[in-house]
Design an enzyme around this catalytic site. Sequence first.
Site, PDB file in Angstrom:
ATOM      1  N   CYS A  43       0.823  -1.211   0.000  1.00 36.46           N
ATOM      2  CA  CYS A  43       0.000   0.000   0.000  1.00 36.46           C
ATOM      3  C   CYS A  43       0.857   1.261   0.000  1.00 36.46           C
ATOM      4  O   CYS A  43       0.670   2.144  -0.824  1.00 36.46           O
ATOM      5  CB  CYS A  43      -0.921  -0.002   1.222  1.00 36.46           C
ATOM      6  SG  CYS A  43      -1.783   1.560   1.451  1.00 36.46           S
ATOM      7  N   CYS A  48      -1.328   1.690  -3.213  1.00 36.91           N
ATOM      8  CA  CYS A  48      -2.319   2.761  -3.033  1.00 36.91           C
ATOM      9  C   CYS A  48      -1.729   4.164  -2.959  1.00 36.91           C
ATOM     10  O   CYS A  48      -2.228   5.080  -3.626  1.00 36.91           O
ATOM     11  CB  CYS A  48      -3.113   2.534  -1.747  1.00 36.91           C
ATOM     12  SG  CYS A  48      -3.498   0.818  -1.408  1.00 36.91           S
ATOM     13  N   LYS A  51       0.223   5.335  -6.121  1.00 38.04           N
ATOM     14  CA  LYS A  51      -0.792   5.337  -7.189  1.00 38.04           C
ATOM     15  C   LYS A  51      -1.688   6.568  -7.077  1.00 38.04           C
ATOM     16  O   LYS A  51      -1.907   7.288  -8.038  1.00 38.04           O
ATOM     17  CB  LYS A  51      -1.615   4.042  -7.091  1.00 38.04           C
ATOM     18  CG  LYS A  51      -2.734   3.839  -8.087  1.00 38.04           C
ATOM     19  CD  LYS A  51      -4.036   4.484  -7.733  1.00 38.04           C
ATOM     20  CE  LYS A  51      -4.681   4.084  -6.434  1.00 38.04           C
ATOM     21  NZ  LYS A  51      -5.195   2.736  -6.365  1.00 38.04           N
ATOM     22  N   TYR A 178      -8.433  -3.676 -11.701  1.00 34.97           N
ATOM     23  CA  TYR A 178      -8.178  -2.390 -11.040  1.00 34.97           C
ATOM     24  C   TYR A 178      -6.877  -1.775 -11.565  1.00 34.97           C
ATOM     25  O   TYR A 178      -6.842  -0.627 -11.939  1.00 34.97           O
ATOM     26  CB  TYR A 178      -7.901  -2.602  -9.558  1.00 34.97           C
ATOM     27  CG  TYR A 178      -9.001  -2.829  -8.595  1.00 34.97           C
ATOM     28  CD1 TYR A 178      -9.411  -1.796  -7.757  1.00 34.97           C
ATOM     29  CD2 TYR A 178      -9.576  -4.079  -8.433  1.00 34.97           C
ATOM     30  CE1 TYR A 178     -10.367  -2.006  -6.790  1.00 34.97           C
ATOM     31  CE2 TYR A 178     -10.533  -4.292  -7.457  1.00 34.97           C
ATOM     32  CZ  TYR A 178     -10.929  -3.250  -6.635  1.00 34.97           C
ATOM     33  OH  TYR A 178     -11.864  -3.469  -5.675  1.00 34.97           O
ATOM     34  N   GLU A 182      -6.648   1.559 -13.749  1.00 35.26           N
ATOM     35  CA  GLU A 182      -6.153   2.770 -13.074  1.00 35.26           C
ATOM     36  C   GLU A 182      -4.880   3.270 -13.753  1.00 35.26           C
ATOM     37  O   GLU A 182      -4.726   4.464 -14.016  1.00 35.26           O
ATOM     38  CB  GLU A 182      -5.872   2.468 -11.601  1.00 35.26           C
ATOM     39  CG  GLU A 182      -7.137   2.247 -10.782  1.00 35.26           C
ATOM     40  CD  GLU A 182      -6.846   1.991  -9.305  1.00 35.26           C
ATOM     41  OE1 GLU A 182      -5.683   1.715  -8.946  1.00 35.26           O
ATOM     42  OE2 GLU A 182      -7.803   2.074  -8.503  1.00 35.26           O
ATOM     43  N   GLU A 440     -26.518  14.848  -4.605  1.00 33.40           N
ATOM     44  CA  GLU A 440     -27.932  15.016  -4.246  1.00 33.40           C
ATOM     45  C   GLU A 440     -28.827  14.085  -5.062  1.00 33.40           C
ATOM     46  O   GLU A 440     -29.929  13.737  -4.646  1.00 33.40           O
ATOM     47  CB  GLU A 440     -28.388  16.473  -4.381  1.00 33.40           C
ATOM     48  CG  GLU A 440     -28.414  17.024  -5.782  1.00 33.40           C
ATOM     49  CD  GLU A 440     -28.842  18.501  -5.820  1.00 33.40           C
ATOM     50  OE1 GLU A 440     -29.901  18.826  -5.271  1.00 33.40           O
ATOM     51  OE2 GLU A 440     -28.101  19.317  -6.401  1.00 33.40           O
TER      52      GLU A 440
END
Length: 452
Positions: A43, A48, A51, A178, A182, A440
């Site tokens: 990570c 993560c 990245k 992923y 990405e 919303e």
Amino acid sequence: MAFDYDLFVIGGGSGGVRAARLAAAECGAKVGLAEADRMGGTCVIRGCVPKKLMVFASAYREAMREAADYGWKVSSAGFEWQRFRTRLDTELDRLEEAYRTTLARAGVEIHDARAELEDPHTVRLDGGRTVTAKHILVATGGRPEVPERENAGLGITSNEVFRFDDLPASILIVGGGYIASEMACILNGLGVAVTQFYRGAQILRGFDDEARGHIAGIMADDGIELRLGTDILELSDEGGGVRAKASDGSERVYDRLLWATGRRPNTEGLGLDRAGVKTGRRGEVEVDRYSQTSVPSVFAVGDVTNRLQLTPVAIREAAAFVDTVFRGRPTAFDHTIVPGAVFTQPEYGYVGLTEEAAREEEEIEVYCTSFRPMQTAFIGRPERVMMKLIVNRGSRRVLGCHIVAPGAGEMIQLAAIAIRMGATKEQFDETCAVHPTMAEELVTMKTPIRTA
Ligand code: NDP
């Protein structure tokens, strides 16, 4: 029998560090931790964190275009990878140091060494020294998996992207998960000519079909050459570049080839067999819901168990392990309704069931809207965002929420709280809208677009 440690953790990534710190600082356990590489694991060092920083860097190209359309005088001489890389290296050094300091403050003894199991209570460190522990936690994570094919070594993995000396002019990314998706968006944003081959019919298999289609459409519009139903037939070295022959017979030379074809648990050479710890078909450590392996004194958390390969999941599994073993409170992390985000551009935030999975299980209503958000509609941009809720027709519970939009990762965190609490569609609708926002729409979708 007296052990050297109450707990010995193998692996200094998100799961291992959390377990070590909690056991030592909050439960008074004597804890040792071995890490063979950099502290922080996938990570922090090669996942993560770098990245996401690259996502930020790459998004400025579009932001500058939009700023100009809003009236700003913007000029850019382009992106300097080296300047970014220097900052990135400094930040990762800082984070690694912070992890070490936190562990040291908690009283954890750090061994900068590779460790393997000798028996259910003994760990051998490289150099030959052995230590004993009442409990051993395997938290060795995973690593990129490269397909076994001729000349596969011409390609790199996500690990190497963060260590590029220079950005390539062109790249072929193989995979549709992923990491492939990405990286395609990040590198495209940074100005690299990106081609992505995915062997299946649509990228991001397993995610909500409508969201997948929406993301793939925008990626292609943004300039990524997305080739579905395509794989590599042959690879050869082409003087610094890689020549790839595709399954449709076409051939091209790319500066780089990136394999983003999945990750495999790090269990080789760990001595698991020797200690009697069972592993599964992909090499993952087999565990029960309390993360206990087939050997009662050995536990495992995080990617090495190949449950959900996500940092916050590893952290929760680690905390549950500490509750179970050191606080005498058997705790199992609940792997259902785990929210997540794919940091493609546009971002995708998800929680709960996809429409396809929900339809298999119960009678559902599908609420979905797709619209041009105010910020970019104003400057005539065509991109649309997508919001979708899957609702159980009987109980009215919201079973899943899927958002494809800028900031979707941030939005989904809050929707996930409501969904975990069992919120119904009517409770979503009773919640007053926040105006003017994109989110919303989550509380203003009145009519289902489909029932199933
Ligand atoms: P994924 O399992 O998500 O994707 C692997 C991709 O590679 C799939 O599209 C798969 O195709 C394809 N593939 C596998 N083998 C081959 C092959 N031999 N030839 C061609 N294509 C192949 O893995 P990733 O590496 O992308 O990510 C690993 C994990 O890391 C993820 O599952 C996720 O849990 C985690 N992660 C999370 C992120 C986040 O939270 N934002 C970011 C990055 C990673 P097919 O679909 O046909 O099997």
